[in-house]
Design an enzyme around this catalytic site. Structure first.
Site, PDB file in Angstrom:
ATOM      1  N   SER A   1       0.818  -1.200   0.000  1.00 28.91           N
ATOM      2  CA  SER A   1       0.000   0.000   0.000  1.00 28.91           C
ATOM      3  C   SER A   1       0.857   1.257   0.000  1.00 28.91           C
ATOM      4  O   SER A   1       1.926   1.296   0.617  1.00 28.91           O
ATOM      5  CB  SER A   1      -0.906   0.013   1.241  1.00 28.91           C
ATOM      6  OG  SER A   1      -1.583   1.245   1.364  1.00 28.91           O
TER       7      SER A   1
ATOM      8  N   GLN B   1       0.686  -0.533  -4.807  1.00 30.85           N
ATOM      9  CA  GLN B   1      -0.605   0.129  -4.942  1.00 30.85           C
ATOM     10  C   GLN B   1      -0.414   1.636  -4.776  1.00 30.85           C
ATOM     11  O   GLN B   1       0.214   2.087  -3.822  1.00 30.85           O
ATOM     12  CB  GLN B   1      -1.585  -0.407  -3.895  1.00 30.85           C
ATOM     13  CG  GLN B   1      -2.932   0.303  -3.863  1.00 30.85           C
ATOM     14  CD  GLN B   1      -2.947   1.491  -2.903  1.00 30.85           C
ATOM     15  OE1 GLN B   1      -2.171   1.547  -1.955  1.00 30.85           O
ATOM     16  NE2 GLN B   1      -3.797   2.455  -3.187  1.00 30.85           N
TER      17      GLN B   1
ATOM     18  N   TYR C   1      -2.028   5.576  -4.639  1.00 29.16           N
ATOM     19  CA  TYR C   1      -3.089   6.577  -4.539  1.00 29.16           C
ATOM     20  C   TYR C   1      -2.624   7.850  -5.253  1.00 29.16           C
ATOM     21  O   TYR C   1      -1.424   8.151  -5.284  1.00 29.16           O
ATOM     22  CB  TYR C   1      -3.403   6.905  -3.082  1.00 29.16           C
ATOM     23  CG  TYR C   1      -4.217   5.869  -2.358  1.00 29.16           C
ATOM     24  CD1 TYR C   1      -5.515   5.560  -2.768  1.00 29.16           C
ATOM     25  CD2 TYR C   1      -3.719   5.206  -1.237  1.00 29.16           C
ATOM     26  CE1 TYR C   1      -6.283   4.619  -2.100  1.00 29.16           C
ATOM     27  CE2 TYR C   1      -4.478   4.264  -0.559  1.00 29.16           C
ATOM     28  CZ  TYR C   1      -5.754   3.975  -1.003  1.00 29.16           C
ATOM     29  OH  TYR C   1      -6.514   3.044  -0.331  1.00 29.16           O
TER      30      TYR C   1
ATOM     31  N   THR D   1      -5.384   2.674  -7.345  1.00 25.86           N
ATOM     32  CA  THR D   1      -6.716   2.657  -6.741  1.00 25.86           C
ATOM     33  C   THR D   1      -7.465   3.916  -7.155  1.00 25.86           C
ATOM     34  O   THR D   1      -6.979   5.031  -6.951  1.00 25.86           O
ATOM     35  CB  THR D   1      -6.627   2.570  -5.213  1.00 25.86           C
ATOM     36  OG1 THR D   1      -6.002   1.324  -4.866  1.00 25.86           O
ATOM     37  CG2 THR D   1      -8.005   2.629  -4.577  1.00 25.86           C
TER      38      THR D   1
ATOM     39  N   ARG E   1     -16.668   6.562   7.393  1.00 26.00           N
ATOM     40  CA  ARG E   1     -16.674   5.314   8.159  1.00 26.00           C
ATOM     41  C   ARG E   1     -17.059   5.644   9.597  1.00 26.00           C
ATOM     42  O   ARG E   1     -16.248   6.118  10.401  1.00 26.00           O
ATOM     43  CB  ARG E   1     -15.305   4.644   8.055  1.00 26.00           C
ATOM     44  CG  ARG E   1     -14.959   4.348   6.590  1.00 26.00           C
ATOM     45  CD  ARG E   1     -13.552   3.878   6.355  1.00 26.00           C
ATOM     46  NE  ARG E   1     -13.252   3.874   4.916  1.00 26.00           N
ATOM     47  CZ  ARG E   1     -12.067   3.619   4.390  1.00 26.00           C
ATOM     48  NH1 ARG E   1     -11.041   3.330   5.185  1.00 26.00           N
ATOM     49  NH2 ARG E   1     -11.893   3.660   3.081  1.00 26.00           N
TER      50      ARG E   1
ATOM     51  N   LYS F   1      -7.693  -0.521  -9.911  1.00 33.14           N
ATOM     52  CA  LYS F   1      -8.497  -1.148  -8.853  1.00 33.14           C
ATOM     53  C   LYS F   1      -9.620  -0.199  -8.408  1.00 33.14           C
ATOM     54  O   LYS F   1      -9.366   0.967  -8.103  1.00 33.14           O
ATOM     55  CB  LYS F   1      -7.602  -1.483  -7.656  1.00 33.14           C
ATOM     56  CG  LYS F   1      -8.345  -2.073  -6.462  1.00 33.14           C
ATOM     57  CD  LYS F   1      -7.371  -2.424  -5.356  1.00 33.14           C
ATOM     58  CE  LYS F   1      -8.081  -2.982  -4.128  1.00 33.14           C
ATOM     59  NZ  LYS F   1      -8.778  -1.923  -3.360  1.00 33.14           N
TER      60      LYS F   1
ATOM     61  N   HIS G   1     -13.944  -1.699  -2.649  1.00 31.05           N
ATOM     62  CA  HIS G   1     -13.071  -1.324  -1.535  1.00 31.05           C
ATOM     63  C   HIS G   1     -13.539  -1.988  -0.229  1.00 31.05           C
ATOM     64  O   HIS G   1     -13.443  -1.411   0.859  1.00 31.05           O
ATOM     65  CB  HIS G   1     -13.024   0.199  -1.357  1.00 31.05           C
ATOM     66  CG  HIS G   1     -11.690   0.720  -0.925  1.00 31.05           C
ATOM     67  ND1 HIS G   1     -10.793   1.288  -1.791  1.00 31.05           N
ATOM     68  CD2 HIS G   1     -11.086   0.753   0.285  1.00 31.05           C
ATOM     69  CE1 HIS G   1      -9.709   1.664  -1.136  1.00 31.05           C
ATOM     70  NE2 HIS G   1      -9.865   1.335   0.139  1.00 31.05           N
TER      71      HIS G   1
ATOM     72  N   GLY H   1     -14.738  -9.135  -0.071  1.00 26.90           N
ATOM     73  CA  GLY H   1     -15.626 -10.151   0.467  1.00 26.90           C
ATOM     74  C   GLY H   1     -15.113 -11.567   0.488  1.00 26.90           C
ATOM     75  O   GLY H   1     -15.772 -12.441   1.038  1.00 26.90           O
ATOM     76  N   ILE H   2     -13.955 -11.833  -0.113  1.00 24.14           N
ATOM     77  CA  ILE H   2     -13.439 -13.208  -0.153  1.00 24.14           C
ATOM     78  C   ILE H   2     -13.083 -13.654   1.260  1.00 24.14           C
ATOM     79  O   ILE H   2     -12.281 -13.021   1.945  1.00 24.14           O
ATOM     80  CB  ILE H   2     -12.213 -13.318  -1.066  1.00 24.14           C
ATOM     81  CG1 ILE H   2     -12.568 -12.946  -2.513  1.00 24.14           C
ATOM     82  CG2 ILE H   2     -11.605 -14.727  -0.994  1.00 24.14           C
ATOM     83  CD1 ILE H   2     -13.524 -13.892  -3.191  1.00 24.14           C
ATOM     84  N   ARG H   3     -13.680 -14.767   1.684  1.00 22.74           N
ATOM     85  CA  ARG H   3     -13.473 -15.263   3.042  1.00 22.74           C
ATOM     86  C   ARG H   3     -13.100 -16.739   3.090  1.00 22.74           C
ATOM     87  O   ARG H   3     -13.066 -17.328   4.174  1.00 22.74           O
ATOM     88  CB  ARG H   3     -14.732 -15.032   3.892  1.00 22.74           C
ATOM     89  CG  ARG H   3     -15.091 -13.563   4.102  1.00 22.74           C
ATOM     90  CD  ARG H   3     -14.053 -12.850   4.936  1.00 22.74           C
ATOM     91  NE  ARG H   3     -14.359 -11.445   5.145  1.00 22.74           N
ATOM     92  CZ  ARG H   3     -13.919 -10.461   4.345  1.00 22.74           C
ATOM     93  NH1 ARG H   3     -13.168 -10.745   3.283  1.00 22.74           N
ATOM     94  NH2 ARG H   3     -14.220  -9.205   4.618  1.00 22.74           N
TER      95      ARG H   3
ATOM     96  N   GLY I   1      -8.085  -9.636   1.659  1.00 21.92           N
ATOM     97  CA  GLY I   1      -7.693  -8.564   2.551  1.00 21.92           C
ATOM     98  C   GLY I   1      -7.939  -8.833   4.017  1.00 21.92           C
ATOM     99  O   GLY I   1      -7.108  -9.412   4.702  1.00 21.92           O
ATOM    100  N   ARG I   2      -9.108  -8.413   4.535  1.00 24.29           N
ATOM    101  CA  ARG I   2      -9.362  -8.402   5.974  1.00 24.29           C
ATOM    102  C   ARG I   2      -8.953  -9.676   6.720  1.00 24.29           C
ATOM    103  O   ARG I   2      -8.351  -9.575   7.791  1.00 24.29           O
ATOM    104  CB  ARG I   2     -10.843  -8.135   6.250  1.00 24.29           C
ATOM    105  CG  ARG I   2     -11.277  -6.679   6.159  1.00 24.29           C
ATOM    106  CD  ARG I   2     -12.731  -6.585   6.590  1.00 24.29           C
ATOM    107  NE  ARG I   2     -13.288  -5.243   6.501  1.00 24.29           N
ATOM    108  CZ  ARG I   2     -13.921  -4.768   5.438  1.00 24.29           C
ATOM    109  NH1 ARG I   2     -14.024  -5.503   4.339  1.00 24.29           N
ATOM    110  NH2 ARG I   2     -14.420  -3.543   5.449  1.00 24.29           N
TER     111      ARG I   2
END
Length: 350
Positions: A103, A122, A124, A150, A159, A226, A250, A283-285, A304-305
């Site tokens: 990042s 990545q 910005y 991105t 947020r 992205k 995102h 969303g990939i888990r 990611g998360r």
């Protein structure tokens, strides 16, 4: 030992405000929840009697050889989750044989990370174009195999968890790649996100297709765009010289009201054609999610998360091994000897 790749959140003993910083989305978190609901709704019809014992998960993603059709998504400030931060997760990615996306807002300098793992950078779009060019040059000189721009953050999405927590970075966690470290990110203001204040100071919201074309003109390494959800933007990215697009909302952290990334994937592929590389993010888990994305037509996915939760638990090697195992199990159960066979699977929706 986690039972599934998605379980690491429950093992990561993080302060509540840091947990919210990772887990939260923008607004009412509609898009955040939509990502998961959409992936859960997809069905895949398995093939049988294929005589498969050891599925081949290897591929090449934008010229980078990969043991899995997976790359680590670019994620900021990883020293929030472990003292070694990006270096630990990058080393795990290298061990797993997958690319690691550095990042712009990494808390370790990009050169140190690129020395640990096959990496992409990545980018910005900053207010200072000279600083943007310097980052591109640094990434190229460090040997990064691709540049991932991105495009969905003209400003940071609102947020609300961060706002309510008055979230700010601890003093030891900095934007290590930026010459000006933007101390706003460390200033606690009640009812305000210091990280959002920081990005408002650093990022240029007027980023345009002409600017993307300029980025293309100053680097020869593969260029990924992205944050694309609309097929018209995918075609514009192609026209601007992109080598790939990443279908992404995102992780539900920007425009709350966007479609789930997996729901946008098919129309983007239809627009750019099957021969143009398209990646999926958000969303990939687990391994079955990876298989679903590939079956719809993605060439690879970003994760990611869950890896931040695993980083906080000190278990990134284990987590990536588990994700690879889940994908291989999913391929076996779906009767797929290799990734090409996955693309022939029939998908549907509940």
């Amino acid at each position: 030992m986690a039972e599934a790749f998605a379980d690491y959140e429950h093992q990561s003993a993080l302060p509540a405000v840091v947990h919210d910083f990772v887990a939260g989305g923008s607004g009412a978190e509609l898009t955040l929840r939509r990502n998961r609901a959409a992936l859960d709704a997809i069905t895949v019809s398995p093939r049988v009697l294929g005589g498969v014992e050891s599925p081949d998960t290897s591929t090449t993603i934008l010229g980078t050889p990969a043991a899995l059709p997976i790359a680590v998504a670019p994620m900021a400030y990883q020293r929030l989750f472990h003292p070694e931060g990006e270096l630990l997760l990058a080393a795990a990615a290298a061990k797993a044989g997958i690319p690691y996306a550095i990042s712009t807002l990494s808390s370790v300098p990009l050169e140190k990370i690129a020395a640990v793992a096959p990496s992409w950078f990545q980018l910005y779009w900053l207010r200072d174009r000279t600083a943007v060019r310097a980052l591109i040059d640094r990434a190229t000189e460090a040997g990064c195999g691709a540049l991932m721009v991105t495009v969905d953050v003209p400003v940071m999405g609102r947020r609300l968890r961060d706002v309510r927590n008055s979230f700010a970075l601890p003093s030891e966690v900095i934007a290590a790649n930026l010459v000006d470290k933007y101390t706003e990110a460390h200033s606690v203001l009640n009812g305000s996100s210091a990280v959002a204040t920081h990005t408002a100071t650093a990022f240029n919201p007027t980023f345009s297709w002409q600017d993307l074309a300029w980025i293309r003109s100053v680097t020869e390494i593969p260029l990924l765009v992205k944050g694309v959800l609309d097929p018209r933007d995918a075609l514009a990215a192609v026209d601007a010289g992109a080598d790939s697009v990443v279908v992404s909302n995102h992780g539900g952290r920007q425009f709350d009201g966007a479609p789930a990334s997996i729901d946008a994937l098919g129309s983007v592929i239809d627009a750019v054609g099957n021969d143009f590389p398209v990646l999926l993010d958000s969303g990939i888990r687990g391994g079955t999610d990876v298989l679903k994305a590939l079956a719809i037509g993605a060439d690879a996915v970003l994760v990611g998360r869950p890896l931040l939760w695993a980083l906080a638990a000190g278990a990134v090697d284990e987590a990536l091994a588990l994700l690879g195992g889940e994908l291989r199990d999913a391929m076996l159960l779906a009767g797929c000897a290799d990734l090409a066979a996955v693309t022939d699977l029939v998908t549907g929706r509940n």
